[in-house]
Design an enzyme around this catalytic site. Structure first.
Site, short mmCIF file in Angstrom:
data_model
loop_
_atom_site.label_atom_id
_atom_site.label_comp_id
_atom_site.label_asym_id
_atom_site.label_seq_id
_atom_site.Cartn_x
_atom_site.Cartn_y
_atom_site.Cartn_z
N HIS A 52 1.05 -1.21 -0.11
CA HIS A 52 0.06 0.07 0.02
C HIS A 52 0.95 1.41 0.09
O HIS A 52 0.19 2.18 -0.76
CB HIS A 52 -0.90 0.20 1.40
N LYS A 88 0.72 -1.69 14.15
CA LYS A 88 -0.75 -2.00 14.44
C LYS A 88 -0.08 -1.87 16.23
O LYS A 88 0.92 -1.53 16.99
CB LYS A 88 -0.48 -3.67 14.77
C1 BG6 Z 1 -4.75 -4.72 4.67
C2 BG6 Z 1 -3.54 -5.74 5.47
O1 BG6 Z 1 -3.93 -5.27 3.11
O2 BG6 Z 1 -4.87 -3.52 4.69
C3 BG6 Z 1 -4.19 -4.89 7.36
O3 BG6 Z 1 -3.68 -6.37 5.56
C4 BG6 Z 1 -4.76 -3.29 7.64
O4 BG6 Z 1 -3.40 -5.36 8.23
C5 BG6 Z 1 -5.00 -3.27 5.76
O5 BG6 Z 1 -5.18 -3.22 9.08
C6 BG6 Z 1 -6.06 -1.44 5.92
O6 BG6 Z 1 -7.06 -1.34 5.64
P1 BG6 Z 1 -7.95 -0.26 5.15
O7 BG6 Z 1 -9.44 -0.80 4.54
O8 BG6 Z 1 -8.29 -0.07 7.12
O9 BG6 Z 1 -7.28 0.88 4.69
#
Ligand code: BG6
Length: 480
Positions: free
Chosen positions: A248, A334
């Site tokens: 991400h 986290k």
């Molecule tokens: C996921 C991860 O891809 O994205 C998670 O595996 C993380 O660990 C999540 O919490 C965060 O996504 P969002 O939807 O909260 O932006």
């Protein structure tokens, strides 16, 4: 049933959607509620069938799957499972067991659903399955011929390092044309991330300053209050760097750092993102802090001496004419103090200081542009202003834009909904590319090969104390 919420929106052609991993966490929290929201928004096709699928150890009947889906929508959906739309949606759901060794029942179910719908029907496979199950699924789809005339959505993580990503891409390539493959990174489906393109390339206001001559640093900060949430076995193998940064956060960096593409089509857009990845310097472990929250080692599925990081903060560098010398600070973890998703562009101060230094003004006088990309999203421009009164003192001021106050909330699509819709429409612009993913694993390799020991941090904190060293002489913009 398929009148879109906005007449400008394109509705996909008729489809059979197969959801692998239909009983899993991702399907329950995001995909099933997302599909229902698309149905409610009139953005599913005129005629569609959704086949939930999982290996035999998770077998259930169609009725049980429908009630499972209803609970999922009730618990995690943005709209309740009721009325005609729900009845129509529910009637489209069925469940078929599919073990990779035997896809025959699934194959028959897909053919029957296509026949039922009639005419030309799109096939969409969504692989919401753990990374170790993906290869077998892809091969099974190829072996039974279901890959023909289909599209496949693959979930991250795309491998755990360069070699495994290359292997995965090779297996995909042996079974699907690249144009059939949609590697999903749900951050690229977020409204505020796509809006970075509009902010930069539809306005004259910011883009002339968007470079090393004016930008002092970029921060991409995604702290999370949640723990690993019973995902011990998965997380032990993955860790915060692979789970969040290599996927991400690097993709977000790509949108911030890219040059203007010649169009918003998949080819030019993804070419520009790829060029950023090519100029991203391999991560130097000396510029990284890995952290682990106190108590992680007691989580189910975690080794008592685990060195998996639940937190990572690092400095990345983009070595090109636009960005050389500008640090990109990335942080995520986290069990931190807040859940936020924030990009901060910190600008240099004006060359000359004309105004006297006041008591309440910040030490550093550079402007900041803050994109808060957690849904529904907002943008804040921080600047200095003259305090009212006879003196020439400065204080901080802010201009803000909030998505929810500015547009019809009904038009909002959650990231997964947006991307599943794009996949049905065949648009790959917001999906990642195999060569880009492989490049990111190359960039990650020095840290993966030589990780320093994790440093512990208290739950509810902002991570290990050493994070100040990573960003020195600048400062983290959160939590201020
Ligand atoms: C996921 C991860 O891809 O994205 C998670 O595996 C993380 O660990 C999540 O919490 C965060 O996504 P969002 O939807 O909260 O932006």
């Amino acid at each position: 049933m398929n009148t879109p919420i906005d007449p400008d929106y394109e509705v996909p052609r008729n489809h059979v959607i197969v959801l692998f991993g239909a009983t899993g966490d991702l399907a329950k929290r995001k995909i099933i509620p997302g599909l229902f929201h698309l149905a409610s928004a009139g953005l599913l096709p005129e005629r569609y069938r959704i086949i939930g699928s999982a290996p035999s150890r998770f077998a259930m009947g169609t009725d049980a799957f429908r009630s499972y889906a209803r609970d999922a929508v009730r618990q995690f959906g943005s709209n309740q499972p009721e009325g005609d739309v729900w009845e129509h949606f529910e009637a489209s759901l069925s469940f078929v067991v599919a073990d990779p060794e035997d896809f025959s029942s699934l194959s028959r179910a897909v053919t029957a659903a296509e026949h039922d719908i009639g005419g030309t029907v799109g096939r969409l496979f969504h692989l919401a399955v753990p990374p170790d199950a993906v290869l077998a699924m892809i091969e099974a789809l190829g072996a039974c011929g279901l890959h023909e005339n289909s599209r496949v959505i693959c979930e991250k993580p795309f491998g755990v390092d360069l070699a495994s990503a290359q292997n995965l891409n090779a297996v995909i390539k042996a079974n699907f044309e690249e144009t059939q493959v949609f590697r999903i990174d749900h951050f690229l489906g977020k409204e505020s991330i796509d809006n970075i393109l509009a902010l930069r390339f539809a306005n004259r206001l910011f883009e002339p300053l968007w470079n090393r001559d004016h930008v002092r640093y970029v921060q991409i900060d995604v702290p999370e209050t949640i723990s690993i949430e019973n995902r011990g076995a998965f997380y032990e193998e993955t860790g915060a760097f692979r789970d969040m940064v290599v996927t991400h956060l690097f993709q977000v960096l790509g949108f911030i750092a890219m040059e203007q593409p010649t169009s918003l089509d998949a080819g030019p857009l993804r070419d520009e993102v790829h060029k950023v990845f090519q100029t991203l310097r391999p991560i130097d472990p000396a510029n990284v802090v890995r952290g682990q929250y106190d108590g992680y080692r007691n989580e189910h599925g975690v080794a008592p001496d685990s060195q998996t990081e639940t937190f990572v903060a690092l400095r990345a560098e983009v070595e090109n004419t636009r960005w050389k010398g500008v640090p990109f600070y990335l942080r995520t973890g986290k069990c931190l103090a807040q859940s936020r998703q924030v990009i901060t562009i910190g600008f240099d101060e004006p060359v000359m200081r004309l105004f006297p230094t006041g008591t309440s003004e910040p030490k550093w006088r550079g402007n900041k542009l803050v994109v808060d990309f957690a849904d529904p999203g907002s943008i804040h421009a921080h600047f200095l202003t003259k305090e009212p009164g006879p003196h020439m003192h400065l204080d901080s001021a802010e201009m803000t834009f909030h998505y929810q106050d500015s547009f019809r909330a009904a038009n909002n699509l959650e990231a997964y909904e947006h991307l599943i819709l794009e996949a049905m429409l065949g648009s790959r612009a917001l999906f990642t590319r195999s060569d880009g993913i492989e490049r990111l694993w190359e960039v990650a390799a020095p840290l993966l090969d030589n990780p320093q020991p994790v440093q512990f941090y208290a739950k509810g904190s902002w991570g290990p104390e050493a994070i100040a060293d990573v960003i020195e002489p600048n400062e983290w913009c959160l939590p201020q």
